[in-house]
Design a protein around this motif. Structure first.
Motif, PDB file in Angstrom:
ATOM      1  N   LEU A 111     -13.861  -3.751   5.892  1.00  0.00           N
ATOM      2  CA  LEU A 111     -14.870  -2.690   5.880  1.00  0.00           C
ATOM      3  C   LEU A 111     -15.772  -2.825   4.658  1.00  0.00           C
ATOM      4  O   LEU A 111     -16.903  -2.561   4.645  1.00  0.00           O
ATOM      5  CB  LEU A 111     -14.209  -1.301   5.855  1.00  0.00           C
TER       6      LEU A 111
ATOM      7  N   ILE B 246      -3.723  -2.446   7.567  1.00  0.00           N
ATOM      8  CA  ILE B 246      -4.572  -1.433   6.914  1.00  0.00           C
ATOM      9  C   ILE B 246      -5.292  -2.048   5.722  1.00  0.00           C
ATOM     10  O   ILE B 246      -6.498  -1.853   5.524  1.00  0.00           O
ATOM     11  CB  ILE B 246      -3.739  -0.205   6.499  1.00  0.00           C
ATOM     12  N   GLU B 247      -4.580  -2.826   4.932  1.00  0.00           N
ATOM     13  CA  GLU B 247      -5.182  -3.469   3.771  1.00  0.00           C
ATOM     14  C   GLU B 247      -6.276  -4.457   4.203  1.00  0.00           C
ATOM     15  O   GLU B 247      -7.360  -4.497   3.607  1.00  0.00           O
ATOM     16  CB  GLU B 247      -4.108  -4.184   2.945  1.00  0.00           C
TER      17      GLU B 247
ATOM     18  N   ARG C  36      -6.523   7.258   1.716  1.00  0.00           N
ATOM     19  CA  ARG C  36      -7.880   7.026   1.217  1.00  0.00           C
ATOM     20  C   ARG C  36      -8.658   6.124   2.181  1.00  0.00           C
ATOM     21  O   ARG C  36      -9.854   6.312   2.410  1.00  0.00           O
ATOM     22  CB  ARG C  36      -7.819   6.385  -0.172  1.00  0.00           C
ATOM     23  N   ILE C  37      -7.980   5.150   2.776  1.00  0.00           N
ATOM     24  CA  ILE C  37      -8.623   4.174   3.665  1.00  0.00           C
ATOM     25  C   ILE C  37      -8.879   4.769   5.053  1.00  0.00           C
ATOM     26  O   ILE C  37      -9.930   4.510   5.659  1.00  0.00           O
ATOM     27  CB  ILE C  37      -7.738   2.907   3.783  1.00  0.00           C
TER      28      ILE C  37
ATOM     29  N   ASP D  93      -9.300  -2.546   5.323  1.00  0.00           N
ATOM     30  CA  ASP D  93      -9.991  -2.023   4.145  1.00  0.00           C
ATOM     31  C   ASP D  93     -10.864  -3.113   3.520  1.00  0.00           C
ATOM     32  O   ASP D  93     -12.010  -2.866   3.165  1.00  0.00           O
ATOM     33  CB  ASP D  93      -8.959  -1.509   3.136  1.00  0.00           C
ATOM     34  N   GLN D  94     -10.340  -4.324   3.411  1.00  0.00           N
ATOM     35  CA  GLN D  94     -11.115  -5.437   2.849  1.00  0.00           C
ATOM     36  C   GLN D  94     -12.286  -5.800   3.757  1.00  0.00           C
ATOM     37  O   GLN D  94     -13.363  -6.140   3.281  1.00  0.00           O
ATOM     38  CB  GLN D  94     -10.212  -6.651   2.620  1.00  0.00           C
TER      39      GLN D  94
ATOM     40  N   LEU E 278       0.834  -1.203   0.000  1.00  0.00           N
ATOM     41  CA  LEU E 278       0.000   0.000   0.000  1.00  0.00           C
ATOM     42  C   LEU E 278       0.868   1.253   0.000  1.00  0.00           C
ATOM     43  O   LEU E 278       1.827   1.352   0.751  1.00  0.00           O
ATOM     44  CB  LEU E 278      -0.876   0.054   1.254  1.00  0.00           C
TER      45      LEU E 278
ATOM     46  N   GLU F 192      -2.845   5.556  -0.793  1.00  0.00           N
ATOM     47  CA  GLU F 192      -3.893   4.552  -0.596  1.00  0.00           C
ATOM     48  C   GLU F 192      -4.297   4.478   0.877  1.00  0.00           C
ATOM     49  O   GLU F 192      -5.480   4.357   1.204  1.00  0.00           O
ATOM     50  CB  GLU F 192      -3.423   3.177  -1.084  1.00  0.00           C
ATOM     51  N   ILE F 193      -3.303   4.571   1.757  1.00  0.00           N
ATOM     52  CA  ILE F 193      -3.584   4.581   3.196  1.00  0.00           C
ATOM     53  C   ILE F 193      -4.427   5.801   3.551  1.00  0.00           C
ATOM     54  O   ILE F 193      -5.395   5.696   4.306  1.00  0.00           O
ATOM     55  CB  ILE F 193      -2.266   4.547   4.014  1.00  0.00           C
TER      56      ILE F 193
ATOM     57  N   ARG G 138     -12.251   5.953   6.510  1.00  0.00           N
ATOM     58  CA  ARG G 138     -13.291   4.929   6.611  1.00  0.00           C
ATOM     59  C   ARG G 138     -13.238   4.189   7.948  1.00  0.00           C
ATOM     60  O   ARG G 138     -14.204   3.526   8.332  1.00  0.00           O
ATOM     61  CB  ARG G 138     -13.146   3.922   5.468  1.00  0.00           C
ATOM     62  N   ILE G 139     -12.112   4.297   8.640  1.00  0.00           N
ATOM     63  CA  ILE G 139     -11.942   3.602   9.925  1.00  0.00           C
ATOM     64  C   ILE G 139     -12.558   4.493  11.000  1.00  0.00           C
ATOM     65  O   ILE G 139     -11.992   5.504  11.380  1.00  0.00           O
ATOM     66  CB  ILE G 139     -10.453   3.302  10.195  1.00  0.00           C
TER      67      ILE G 139
END
Length: 188
Positions: A188, A181-182, A14-15, A185-186, A7, A11-12, A18-19
């Motif tokens: 969520l 983090i990845e 962007r994620i 993301d998956q 990542l 990209e981090i 959402r957390i």
């Protein structure tokens, strides 16, 4: 998921929004919850707090002293209260002690109010990592590999209830943080 994520920081970024709740790191002693937690919080731009440090502050004594003076049950009760407070305070990343998630009340609270991340690791790596410090009360009396193997067998069914599971391998802690983090993301 293994710790081989690539990542990028964009990209981090962007994620991260959402957390929407604290990330609570669980797993056996030596998997890297504190070290990875610090890297993870920096990547996400959130604060990091170690529940064990907060327990020691609240009790005004070290964890080995709490175990020795009052026993594990007393320690787990205080640990539960401290973790509840840390989640309520909405800290970004919280590292817990290895036994915290085994406690049914603590586990239920974490699963309901946070994102539980099980950082998993092979036993030989754990033996090597935990041998670096002598502040592990559960490893004081016996062979560390036998004790860690037994703890793993007893605790894995509880850790496996975490929403996210990531392997900590013999690679940089930043790789494990990116893999977390990845995986979140998956999830969520």
């Amino acid at each position: 998921m293994s710790a081989d994520s690539n990542l990028s920081q964009s990209e981090i970024d962007r994620i991260a929004p959402r957390i929407d709740r604290p990330i609570v790191l669980v797993g056996l002693m030596g998997v890297g919850k504190s070290t990875v937690g610090r890297r993870l919080s920096a990547m996400l731009g959130r604060d990091f707090i170690d529940a064990d440090d907060e327990i020691e502050k609240a009790a005004q004594r070290s964890i080995p002293e709490i175990f020795e003076d009052f026993g594990e049950a007393h320690f787990r009760d205080g640990e539960r209260r401290v973790i509840a407070r840390l989640i309520e305070e909405r800290h970004g990343v919280i590292a817990t002690g290895g036994g915290a998630f085994v406690d049914p009340e603590t586990r239920a609270l974490i699963l309901e109010e946070a994102i539980a991340v099980w950082i998993d690791c092979d036993i030989d790596t754990l033996v090597e990592r935990t041998s670096r410090r002598n502040n592990r009360p559960l490893l004081k009396n016996g062979d560390p590999k036998t004790i860690l193997t037994d703890l793993y067998e007893k605790r894995a069914p509880f850790y496996s209830q975490a929403q996210v599971h990531v392997m900590s391998e013999d690679s940089p802690h930043n790789d494990t943080a990116r893999a977390i983090i990845e995986a979140i993301d998956q999830w969520l």
